[in-house]
Design a protein around this motif. Sequence first.
Motif, PDB file in Angstrom:
ATOM      1  N   LEU A 501      12.777  60.982-100.471  1.00 57.64           N
ATOM      2  CA  LEU A 501      12.345  61.444 -99.298  1.00 57.64           C
ATOM      3  C   LEU A 501      11.688  62.549 -99.070  1.00 57.64           C
ATOM      4  CD1 LEU A 501      16.085  60.550 -97.479  1.00 57.64           C
ATOM      5  CD2 LEU A 501      13.972  59.412 -97.168  1.00 57.64           C
ATOM      6  N   LEU A 502      11.774  63.711 -99.941  1.00 60.07           N
ATOM      7  CA  LEU A 502      11.166  64.611 -99.783  1.00 60.07           C
ATOM      8  C   LEU A 502       9.723  64.387-100.413  1.00 60.07           C
ATOM      9  CD1 LEU A 502      13.664  67.187-101.346  1.00 60.07           C
ATOM     10  CD2 LEU A 502      12.550  67.298 -99.241  1.00 60.07           C
ATOM     11  N   PHE A 503       9.618  63.591-101.367  1.00 57.58           N
ATOM     12  CA  PHE A 503       8.154  63.100-101.941  1.00 57.58           C
ATOM     13  C   PHE A 503       7.637  62.428-100.915  1.00 57.58           C
ATOM     14  CE2 PHE A 503       5.658  59.963-104.247  1.00 57.58           C
ATOM     15  CZ  PHE A 503       4.749  60.808-105.019  1.00 57.58           C
ATOM     16  N   ALA A 506       6.446  64.846 -98.238  1.00 60.36           N
ATOM     17  CA  ALA A 506       5.441  65.890 -98.924  1.00 60.36           C
ATOM     18  C   ALA A 506       4.113  64.720 -98.941  1.00 60.36           C
ATOM     19  CB  ALA A 506       5.548  66.275-100.211  1.00 60.36           C
ATOM     20  N   TYR A 507       4.221  63.444 -99.446  1.00 59.33           N
ATOM     21  CA  TYR A 507       2.873  62.689 -99.509  1.00 59.33           C
ATOM     22  C   TYR A 507       2.338  62.508 -98.252  1.00 59.33           C
ATOM     23  CZ  TYR A 507      -0.077  58.886-100.441  1.00 59.33           C
ATOM     24  OH  TYR A 507      -1.347  57.973-100.496  1.00 59.33           O
ATOM     25  N   THR A 508       3.344  62.270 -97.104  1.00 62.12           N
ATOM     26  CA  THR A 508       2.686  61.842 -95.699  1.00 62.12           C
ATOM     27  C   THR A 508       2.038  63.079 -95.142  1.00 62.12           C
ATOM     28  OG1 THR A 508       4.649  60.352 -95.517  1.00 62.12           O
ATOM     29  CG2 THR A 508       3.389  60.739 -93.723  1.00 62.12           C
ATOM     30  N   GLN A 509       2.779  64.260 -95.298  1.00 59.22           N
ATOM     31  CA  GLN A 509       1.981  65.198 -94.811  1.00 59.22           C
ATOM     32  C   GLN A 509       0.801  65.741 -95.446  1.00 59.22           C
ATOM     33  OE1 GLN A 509       4.762  68.646 -94.653  1.00 59.22           O
ATOM     34  NE2 GLN A 509       3.523  69.757 -93.764  1.00 59.22           N
ATOM     35  N   LEU A 514      -5.073  65.997 -95.411  1.00 58.36           N
ATOM     36  CA  LEU A 514      -6.389  65.690 -95.854  1.00 58.36           C
ATOM     37  C   LEU A 514      -7.365  64.853 -94.754  1.00 58.36           C
ATOM     38  CD1 LEU A 514      -5.482  64.237 -99.420  1.00 58.36           C
ATOM     39  CD2 LEU A 514      -6.918  66.249 -98.902  1.00 58.36           C
ATOM     40  N   GLN A 515      -6.430  64.001 -94.126  1.00 58.51           N
ATOM     41  CA  GLN A 515      -7.479  63.337 -92.739  1.00 58.51           C
ATOM     42  C   GLN A 515      -7.698  64.428 -91.999  1.00 58.51           C
ATOM     43  OE1 GLN A 515      -4.477  60.534 -91.675  1.00 58.51           O
ATOM     44  NE2 GLN A 515      -5.027  58.844 -93.294  1.00 58.51           N
TER      45      GLN A 515
END
Length: 729
Positions: A501-503, A506-509, A514-515
């Motif tokens: 969940l944390l990963f 973090a990946y989504t954020q 980046l976007q």
Amino acid sequence: MKAFSILIFAILCCVPFSVEAQINSSKTPSFVLKGNVIEEETNMPISKVNVEISGGGYTTTNSAGEFTITAKIGDELIIRSDDFKTVYYRVKDQQRITVKVENAASLPKLSSKRKSSPDVFKSYIDSAKTFLKKDAKKSIEYVTKALESVPGKSATSTQNSVAFETLGDINLFWEQQDLAVDNYKRSLSAVHKIDVQIKLAAAFRKNKNYQESIAEYSELLKNRLSNYQRVEVYEGLGDTYKQINETKKSVSNYQKALDIATANKIIPKITDLNSKIGEAYAQSGALVEAEAYYDNSLDLSKKESRKRAVEEKNKVADFYNQNRSYDKEIQLREETLNEIESMEGDAIDEDVNSPLTPQRQNYKIANAFLGQEKYDEAIPYLEKSIKEAGKKEDLVVEKDATRKLSELYRGIGEYDKAAESYERYSNIVDELYAKKDQELSQAARFSKEITLTQNRIASLENDRKLNESRYKLAFENQTLIEKNNRVQKWVIASLILIALLLFFTAYTQYKSVLQQKYANNQLALKSLRTQMNPHFIFNALNSVNSFIASNDERAANKYLSEFSQLMRSVLENSEEDFISLEKEIELLQLYVKLEHFRFKDKFEYTIKVSEEINVNEFVIPPMLLQPYVENAVWHGLRYKEEKGVLEITFEQIDSETVKITIMDNGIGRSKSKAFKTENQKKQKSKGMGNIQKRISILNEMYKDKVDVTVENVFENEEGTRVILILKKD
């Protein structure tokens, strides 16, 4: 006498020989020494062993236990590892060596239950104090273990204070005063304690930092001290002043300490201070006063332990010896000798260097008889001294007593016994030299090992964290297994789910950032492009204005016609992030043609495009090159007295890279700045500023797509060359 002369001659010969040996050793050629390290019992090779030449090279053993190192004959090889005792090997020849090592005796291990106890730190510190006077290395290892045993991220200030205070005590006892000073300072920086500050002042004195010692003691007197501490401070000041021969100040401070000790019935200090005052007076030559205080210390010491009484008798006997009161000295030493023999070592220090040994007391009694020229009485005491010294392996006393006996026999005419004693003396001297040489080597090695152990403590924090994490994980895993395998699986699954969940979060954020960053960069590029167009149009209209001003209507019309064609192309490409290199070259050709139309008397130009370049495959941000060309014309070529040259070349470096060079032989950047008006100096170049920002953003977005270098062409700083490296992707 002949043997004595030979001995003196041999000693004198040793000096130049040793110097020559050192010179020759420095010329000894180096060679590659090969060897291997194996375990003594199993003959198994040991890898990752530290192999070092004392004061020279360093290497480690490989997986087969082998090593190679540059060495000379006579070098000392040090083989060191945490897994075994350190081995020292003297290189004798160039032959391959095999070093066998045995496991080091490890420190007592604590059970897993005890390791979690808060008393572990204190237990290790207590062990360190137990070994303080017996084994310095082991004592310091216990301090290290104490710091390693501390749970959590780091030791507390109190724990650090105690640990470094203990280290200072170890150093002070083993006469490493400089290290003691450093460790006491570290202890005080963690937690300020009066007792540690008193120890620091004493360490300064023993390290011969007398002024620092006096300053530290004086500072202590400003604090609120207990009666005992105040006695210690005044006593320490007295000791320091006595060492620098300031007797009045020494006695004054001793007396202050004695008054406090007497008023508060601190009996041991009363005895010590009477003795020290007597010693200070004796040092200054005030013998009557000294004897009075020594009489007090003798009486007081008898009320304490037998050992203390013996120590004081020996001290007063030394005083009588210095003042040639031999009868009083002999009486005290006889009493001291009887006391030592009756105690049978129960309360006496077993150190052979201690003055409270039978051999030393017998030797001093003999010296007192010799001072009275009572030779017959001296002989039995010398013989007893030699015999006792032989038993205790006290070579120093045995040597001195044997020499003294030889001289005595010679003085009374018994030459055979004198010769026999002198021969024995010569043998003892040889043995003593060998022992002293060994002791010096051991002392140097001891000092080095203590320093290495001390350095380990200084860098302990990182190692301690790693070990603590390892122990903690091991115990937690063992507990979890013992409790319930199902609970363990549930915990692991929960941790994995939380980690996922944390990963994912973090990946989504990270993706969102980046976007957002990409969108911001796109907006910034668009903004900069919109700024470029008005800037370009403004400069172009200035050119038209200059034609109109000069009444050159035809030239103005022609210029406007060319300018409208250029503007149409610029406006068509203004919304594009990238255009083909072909279009950029066309725009550049139109722009240079317009500038040449205006400044045809100022420069000629050439635009060369390599035939190898497929200009449709490479893309470039629109209007990227124009500001550099504009800069070359307006700030370089325009001010040149003779006709200048502008060269623009496009070359292919490889299939992915194009090199664009814009070069002029104008007046150069330095002179161009000098021609600027005050108003121009206050304004920054809008075009060049925008270009730098655009390139910075592009490189951030597309990983170094454009690289720009600006340099002078000639050594006199004239001419400017701009090199742009454009990458395809």
